[in-house]
Design an enzyme around this catalytic site. Structure first.
Site, PDB file in Angstrom:
ATOM      1  N   ASP A 234       0.859  -1.183   0.000  1.00  0.00           N
ATOM      2  CA  ASP A 234       0.000   0.000   0.000  1.00  0.00           C
ATOM      3  C   ASP A 234       0.898   1.236   0.000  1.00  0.00           C
ATOM      4  OD1 ASP A 234      -2.177   1.650   0.122  1.00  0.00           O
ATOM      5  OD2 ASP A 234      -2.757   1.140   2.168  1.00  0.00           O
TER       6      ASP A 234
ATOM      7  N   ASP B 122      -2.863   2.439  -6.083  1.00  0.00           N
ATOM      8  CA  ASP B 122      -1.806   2.504  -5.065  1.00  0.00           C
ATOM      9  C   ASP B 122      -1.742   1.303  -4.137  1.00  0.00           C
ATOM     10  OD1 ASP B 122      -4.230   3.162  -3.891  1.00  0.00           O
ATOM     11  OD2 ASP B 122      -3.348   4.577  -2.484  1.00  0.00           O
ATOM     12  N   GLU B 123      -2.464   0.232  -4.418  1.00  0.00           N
ATOM     13  CA  GLU B 123      -2.347  -0.951  -3.565  1.00  0.00           C
ATOM     14  C   GLU B 123      -2.639  -2.216  -4.348  1.00  0.00           C
ATOM     15  OE1 GLU B 123      -5.273  -1.628  -0.452  1.00  0.00           O
ATOM     16  OE2 GLU B 123      -6.583  -0.120  -1.339  1.00  0.00           O
TER      17      GLU B 123
END
Length: 360
Positions: A13, A107-108
């Site tokens: 993350d 983003d993860e």
């Protein structure tokens, strides 16, 4: 497929991703409270730096509230093309370690590194190397959670944020879950957390103490999921082929609109954004939905599905206009509109595109 307890799952993350990209690219923003978004009266925070989060500024917070909490907050407009480009860099790093990557957002992502392509001694060292490479190649930090299933790995990635990592091993999983507040659990939203609290369930230990019958009585089809995660059990595999179900875009106006032309222009702008994604992804859907939120926060949607996919830009614009015109004219101000395309066809099943609203 390895036994669930033998899997090695990493959840990566990025730390305050959008805001961190802005601080990376503009040294004047570093160390200062930054919000990605617009400071307009109807603006919403898309992301906040850690400096801003200390003041209680979070994503989805109205901009006026964010400025009230943090008068020195610096707003920067979002640059989604830049965020997507950085995301591609990060995912290229992931692909050096495993083919089993399941993105959750820009983003993860989950990574199954059980096969240990790089020959590293532990999943811990794998996560550490991945984070080091992300920092070296993008200038950004990431946090990671390592465990034997997805549920625990995602929980673990929050444990040492920012720029840290945490591991939950099979021998500690169930006991560790008992120590956590249920509001942190993936799949337990604010409404469910409040209901659990009314039932005396505030921690994982409280949840584990409830029988499956009790949970079924109060939570229906979600009961088995809650019963299992309270014991640290999650057998879902990392699925790199998970299909995206829809693509949408929406905007909140600076003021409530009643003029047809202004409302239609707003809808067309969102249709154009959605079409740009469809072209990039080469994903085309059969269903177009227009979302409308009025000034009193009443929310309605209008949808239309056709046998053939919408494969032309002008067809999506026409479909969106037809749907918004079904609720016009209006004396009631409209504060938000959105457009979504869904019901994607798989390439091998695609048929010739048909006009969405009959002959042109």
């Amino acid at each position: 497929m390895p036994d669930a307890a033998d899997r090695k799952i990493i959840h990566v993350d990025m730390d305050a991703f959008f805001a961190s990209v802005e601080q990376r690219d503009d040294p004047a923003l570093r160390g200062k409270p930054v919000a990605v978004g617009h400071a307009a009266a109807r603006g919403v925070v898309a992301a906040a730096s850690y400096e801003a989060r200390k003041f209680g500024v979070r994503s989805a917070l109205p901009s006026v509230t964010a400025l009230r909490r943090c008068p020195g907050l610096l707003f920067v407009p979002p640059r989604f093309d830049v965020y997507k480009a950085v995301s591609r860099q990060i995912h290229a790093i992931f692909s050096d370690y495993t083919d089993l990557v399941q993105p959750l957002s820009l983003d993860e992502a989950y990574l199954d590194v059980t096969a240990n392509r790089r020959g590293l001694p532990t999943a811990w060292k794998t996560a550490k190397e991945i984070r080091a490479r992300i920092l070296e190649e993008t200038g950004l930090t990431a946090s990671a959670g390592i465990s034997y299933n997805k549920f625990l790995a995602k929980l673990a990635s929050d444990q040492r944020k920012p720029n840290g990592q945490f591991a939950v091993t099979p021998d500690m999983g169930a006991d560790w879950v008992e120590t956590l507040p249920v509001k942190r659990f993936h799949g337990v939203g604010p409404v469910t957390a409040a209901k659990m609290e009314r039932l005396g369930i505030e921690t994982g230990a409280d949840l584990r103490g409830k029988s499956l019958e009790f949970l079924q009585r109060h939570f229906g089809s979600s009961a088995e999921w809650y019963f299992r995660i309270a014991r640290g059990i999650d057998e879902r595999p990392v699925n790199p082929d998970r299909e995206r179900k829809s693509s949408g875009s929406e905007t909140t106006f600076d003021r409530d609109l009643t003029l047809d032309a202004e409302i239609e222009a707003g809808v067309l702008g969102q249709a154009d954004d959605v079409w740009a994604w469809c072209e990039r992804a080469q994903a085309f859907g059969r269903t177009v939905t227009v979302k409308v939120k009025y000034g009193d926060f009443q929310l309605i949607t209008r949808s239309r599905t056709q046998p053939g996919v919408v494969r032309r830009h002008e067809d999506l614009r026409e479909a969106s206009l037809a749907l918004i015109r079904s609720v016009l004219p209006t004396d009631k101000g409209i504060r938000l509109v959105g457009v979504t395309v869904s019901n994607f066809d798989k390439p091998e099943e695609e048929e010739a595109a048909l006009p969405l609203f009959g002959a042109r």
